[in-house]
Design an enzyme around this catalytic site. Sequence first.
Site, short mmCIF file in Angstrom:
data_model
loop_
_atom_site.label_atom_id
_atom_site.label_comp_id
_atom_site.label_asym_id
_atom_site.label_seq_id
_atom_site.Cartn_x
_atom_site.Cartn_y
_atom_site.Cartn_z
N GLY A 108 -15.71 56.26 -23.29
CA GLY A 108 -17.24 56.64 -24.49
C GLY A 108 -17.13 57.58 -25.73
O GLY A 108 -17.66 58.44 -26.04
N HIS A 110 -17.44 61.03 -24.27
CA HIS A 110 -18.48 62.16 -23.88
C HIS A 110 -18.15 63.65 -23.37
O HIS A 110 -18.88 64.01 -23.63
CB HIS A 110 -19.74 61.72 -23.27
N ASP A 111 -16.61 63.68 -22.89
CA ASP A 111 -15.91 64.84 -22.41
C ASP A 111 -16.30 65.88 -23.22
O ASP A 111 -16.84 66.22 -24.41
CB ASP A 111 -14.41 64.25 -22.96
N TYR A 405 -30.00 73.91 -17.56
CA TYR A 405 -30.73 72.69 -17.12
C TYR A 405 -30.77 72.09 -15.61
O TYR A 405 -30.25 73.67 -14.91
CB TYR A 405 -29.88 70.84 -17.32
N LEU A 474 -17.58 67.96 -12.05
CA LEU A 474 -16.23 67.28 -12.65
C LEU A 474 -16.69 66.85 -14.47
O LEU A 474 -16.08 67.16 -15.54
CB LEU A 474 -15.41 66.45 -12.17
N ASN A 475 -17.57 65.93 -14.47
CA ASN A 475 -18.41 65.42 -15.69
C ASN A 475 -18.88 66.32 -16.34
O ASN A 475 -19.10 66.04 -17.23
CB ASN A 475 -19.57 64.49 -15.51
N TYR A 476 -19.41 67.84 -16.03
CA TYR A 476 -19.25 68.59 -17.26
C TYR A 476 -18.56 69.91 -17.45
O TYR A 476 -18.59 71.13 -16.90
CB TYR A 476 -20.37 69.75 -16.64
C1 LIG Z 1 -24.60 63.95 -24.22
C2 LIG Z 1 -24.14 63.51 -22.76
C3 LIG Z 1 -24.89 63.14 -22.30
C4 LIG Z 1 -24.58 63.25 -20.72
N1 LIG Z 1 -25.19 63.26 -19.22
C5 LIG Z 1 -24.74 62.38 -18.31
C6 LIG Z 1 -25.56 62.50 -17.24
O1 LIG Z 1 -26.79 62.56 -17.89
N2 LIG Z 1 -25.09 62.80 -16.25
C7 LIG Z 1 -23.89 63.16 -15.70
O2 LIG Z 1 -23.33 62.59 -14.70
N3 LIG Z 1 -22.78 63.74 -17.02
C8 LIG Z 1 -23.57 63.14 -17.60
N4 LIG Z 1 -22.21 63.65 -19.42
C9 LIG Z 1 -21.24 64.44 -18.65
C10 LIG Z 1 -20.29 62.80 -19.02
O3 LIG Z 1 -20.37 62.21 -17.34
C11 LIG Z 1 -19.06 62.67 -19.18
O4 LIG Z 1 -18.99 63.33 -19.76
C12 LIG Z 1 -18.15 61.51 -18.66
O5 LIG Z 1 -16.33 61.82 -18.69
C13 LIG Z 1 -18.01 61.00 -19.66
O6 LIG Z 1 -17.26 59.79 -19.80
P1 LIG Z 1 -16.98 58.99 -21.78
O7 LIG Z 1 -16.34 57.72 -20.59
O8 LIG Z 1 -17.99 58.80 -22.48
O9 LIG Z 1 -15.91 60.12 -21.61
P2 LIG Z 1 -14.15 60.13 -22.15
O10 LIG Z 1 -14.94 61.23 -23.10
O11 LIG Z 1 -13.87 58.98 -23.35
O12 LIG Z 1 -13.92 60.30 -21.10
C14 LIG Z 1 -13.88 61.86 -20.60
C15 LIG Z 1 -13.00 61.65 -19.21
O13 LIG Z 1 -12.35 60.30 -18.49
C16 LIG Z 1 -11.11 60.43 -19.19
N5 LIG Z 1 -10.89 58.59 -18.50
C17 LIG Z 1 -12.23 58.23 -20.30
N6 LIG Z 1 -12.09 56.65 -19.31
C18 LIG Z 1 -11.64 56.35 -18.60
C19 LIG Z 1 -10.49 55.30 -18.23
N7 LIG Z 1 -10.58 54.15 -18.70
N8 LIG Z 1 -9.44 55.51 -17.42
C20 LIG Z 1 -9.20 57.30 -16.97
N9 LIG Z 1 -9.85 57.65 -17.49
C21 LIG Z 1 -10.89 57.63 -18.37
C22 LIG Z 1 -10.90 60.22 -19.53
O14 LIG Z 1 -9.09 60.11 -20.28
C23 LIG Z 1 -12.02 62.26 -20.31
O15 LIG Z 1 -10.26 62.72 -19.43
C24 LIG Z 1 -23.02 63.60 -20.40
C25 LIG Z 1 -22.72 64.11 -21.92
C26 LIG Z 1 -22.58 64.26 -22.79
C27 LIG Z 1 -22.25 64.17 -24.37
#
Ligand SMILES: Cc1cc2nc3c(=O)[nH]c(=O)nc-3n(C[C@H](O)[C@H](O)[C@H](O)COP(=O)(O)OP(=O)(O)OC[C@H]3O[C@@H](n4cnc5c(N)ncnc54)[C@H](O)[C@@H]3O)c2cc1C
Length: 536
Positions: A108, A110-111, A405, A474-476
């Site tokens: 997605g 959103h990293d 937050y 980690l997700n942050y």
């Molecule tokens: C606007 C916003 C709101 C958010 N709200 C929340 C929330 O409410 N709760 C919460 O917990 N977090 C939240 N987050 C954080 C979010 O969970 C993390 O940023 C998450 O990693 C995003 O996943 P993504 O697939 O969109 O990101 P990406 O940027 O695509 O991936 C993030 C990481 O995961 C790895 N990755 C992605 N896909 C795979 C795959 N298929 N296999 C192996 N590795 C992979 C990437 O290489 C990277 O290291 C938020 C982030 C944003 C920007």
Amino acid sequence: MKLALLLSPTFALLFLSCLTSATNSPHNTFIHCLVNHSQPSHPITSSIFTPSNSLFSSVLQAYIRNLRFNTSTTRKPFLIITALHVSHIQSSIICAKKHNLQMKIRSGGHDYEGVSYVAEVPFFILDMFNLRSIDVDIGNETAWVQTGATLGEVYYRINKKSETHGFPAGVCPTVGVGGHLSGGGYGNMMRKFGLSVDNIIDAQIIDVNGKLLDRKSMGEDLFWAIRGGGGASFGVVLSYKIKLVKIPKIVTVFQIRKTLEENASDIVYNWQHVAPTIDNDLFIRLIIDVVNVTKNGTQNGAKTIRATFISLFLGDSKTLVSLMNQKFPQLGLKQSDCIETSWLQSVLFWTNINITEPVEILLDRQPQSLNYLKRKSDYVKKPISKEGLEGIWKKMIELEDAILYFNPYGGKMAEISSTETPFPHRAGNLWKVQYQANWNKAGKDVAEHYINLTRKLHKYMTPFVSKNPREAFLNYKDLDLGINHNGKNSYIEGKAYGVEYFKDNFNRLVEIKTKVDPHNFFRNEQSIPTLPYRKN
Ligand SMILES: Cc1cc2nc3c(=O)[nH]c(=O)nc-3n(C[C@H](O)[C@H](O)[C@H](O)COP(=O)(O)OP(=O)(O)OC[C@H]3O[C@@H](n4cnc5c(N)ncnc54)[C@H](O)[C@@H]3O)c2cc1C
Ligand SMILES: *[C@@H]1O[C@H](CO)[C@@H](O)[C@H](O)[C@H]1NC(C)=O
Ligand SMILES: *[C@@H]1O[C@H](CO)[C@@H](O)[C@H](O)[C@H]1NC(C)=O
Ligand SMILES: *[C@@H]1O[C@H](CO)[C@@H](O)[C@H](O)[C@H]1NC(C)=O
Ligand SMILES: *[C@@H]1O[C@H](CO)[C@@H](O)[C@H](O)[C@H]1NC(C)=O
Ligand SMILES: *[C@@H]1O[C@H](CO)[C@@H](O)[C@H](O)[C@H]1NC(C)=O
Ligand SMILES: *[C@@H]1O[C@H](CO)[C@@H](O)[C@H](O)[C@H]1NC(C)=O
Ligand SMILES: *[C@@H]1O[C@H](CO)[C@@H](O)[C@H](O)[C@H]1NC(C)=O
Ligand SMILES: *[C@@H]1O[C@H](CO)[C@@H](O)[C@H](O)[C@H]1NC(C)=O
């Protein structure tokens, strides 16, 4: 005839010479390898985007969710592969390994640090957005979800099949399943059902040898690791099988704002004791920001603190008001503050979309708005004194543009052992702090100014938050915690952030990593390192 031509190697090579400009570059041989390895029934060529392709920039920008990494000086990938089929993932891994290339995996996008689409070294992106099927099985209360799907799509598809089922995950609908679920995944049902990773029962991953594995064939160690340890250190996660949860047809949401002039300090003080211990059906997030003092409709330049209480209750408003009057009368919740709605519409409310909008808006993969941002995190284990809170307010007013937050823990979060998944922040935590700075102006100095604000506030908070280690989520993603150069010091470098994200689970993650990816192919700025080489 046309199809046969498309699939013929001669055509592929012709096509490639248009695709790439420098004929003998290593990237060119990489592309040859990709094409050579792709199955004739699933040609990879239409999934390959090089910088000379006119669509390259739009493909790259389509999933950039932090404008900090959308500048002309941000390093661009030399290639993007928008996988359409599992064989494209397999070829990408096999060929990248063969040519020793750095791969970034993006779902997605959103990293917070752009780790899925930015790197300090030459790299390519394996983009997962085309792989986003969602297969809901209401009879068994499960769903198979591909990692390119967004949370909004997951929620919508579940709701289409049943209005009394949901899934505990993040509040922002455009977040991708791949990063979110592999990194933990918390949301406003966490106190009732735990994290996303507490509700995953199977997965499909492509490992470093290009093998497609499920829970049974990957084994319990790897399956444990990809439920909170971050997928990108271990392989490419293709899909997760999730366990749906039962939710009521009607839920209640509210948002109440109080400034210091309206006793915000007292109410926040009380929130600390109530939010992590109250009924598990109730989640009350608290947002603290700095606003102008408004008196009789005019502003005199003075600043104040505003506390915003935003809530989801898995029940009706009457029950909620009576619960709040009993446990949290200081907030003064009234029936008229409450909105009864469906769970799916509550997702809109929580992401600042008017709940009268059609729920199909959750299928929109483009966020409502984008800006430049920085995030950091902390965990609070002891309530903060009133004097402590007042000091924090003073600091925030001085910094002006830093936001906090507070997300309450307790409930189910405290019942799950800290070793059950790699995510270790369980019992003993009152709430998680997220530090935010958001801005909408380009420029290095502007960015530095805002990033500095989060660092200053984070530093100020030291006495109030966890220590030894100072924990982080980690997700942050926060590169301030340390960066791995994936060289000979990678274990030491990895331990710096690894212990903050995973505490004692770091060691198990390192062991699993060493077993499944001993040469560290799946690496990034904050991946799990392999064990240092030891001579026996
Ligand atoms: C606007 C916003 C709101 C958010 N709200 C929340 C929330 O409410 N709760 C919460 O917990 N977090 C939240 N987050 C954080 C979010 O969970 C993390 O940023 C998450 O990693 C995003 O996943 P993504 O697939 O969109 O990101 P990406 O940027 O695509 O991936 C993030 C990481 O995961 C790895 N990755 C992605 N896909 C795979 C795959 N298929 N296999 C192996 N590795 C992979 C990437 O290489 C990277 O290291 C938020 C982030 C944003 C920007
Ligand atoms: C193509 O694949 C075959 C085997 O699958 C291998 O022998 C050959 O070397 C490959 N060619 C290139 C250019 O990678
Ligand atoms: C990202 O940068 C490009 C190039 O400067 C620009 O065209 C695009 O609008 C930017 N994206 C966003 C969402 O601002
Ligand atoms: C549960 O899943 C199995 C296997 O997919 C299927 O055969 C069965 O019918 C499902 N059960 C229900 C109650 O739908
Ligand atoms: C603030 O609290 C005091 C004492 O508890 C109370 O008298 C006053 O009415 C409150 N003010 C507001 C705006 O709620
Ligand atoms: C508040 O504003 C109104 C109109 O703007 C004015 O008539 C009134 O005197 C003001 N009251 C105070 C206390 O300043
Ligand atoms: C707050 O006041 C500042 C001036 O001190 C002004 O620039 C800003 O626009 C005001 N913000 C709001 C939301 O009124
Ligand atoms: C939501 O939309 C409705 C209908 O368009 C409108 O009446 C209402 O004021 C809106 N609510 C908010 C909070 O903007
Ligand atoms: C940010 O902080 C660093 C380190 O304290 C400092 O050197 C720099 O000048 C600051 N930058 C801005 C724009 O505030």
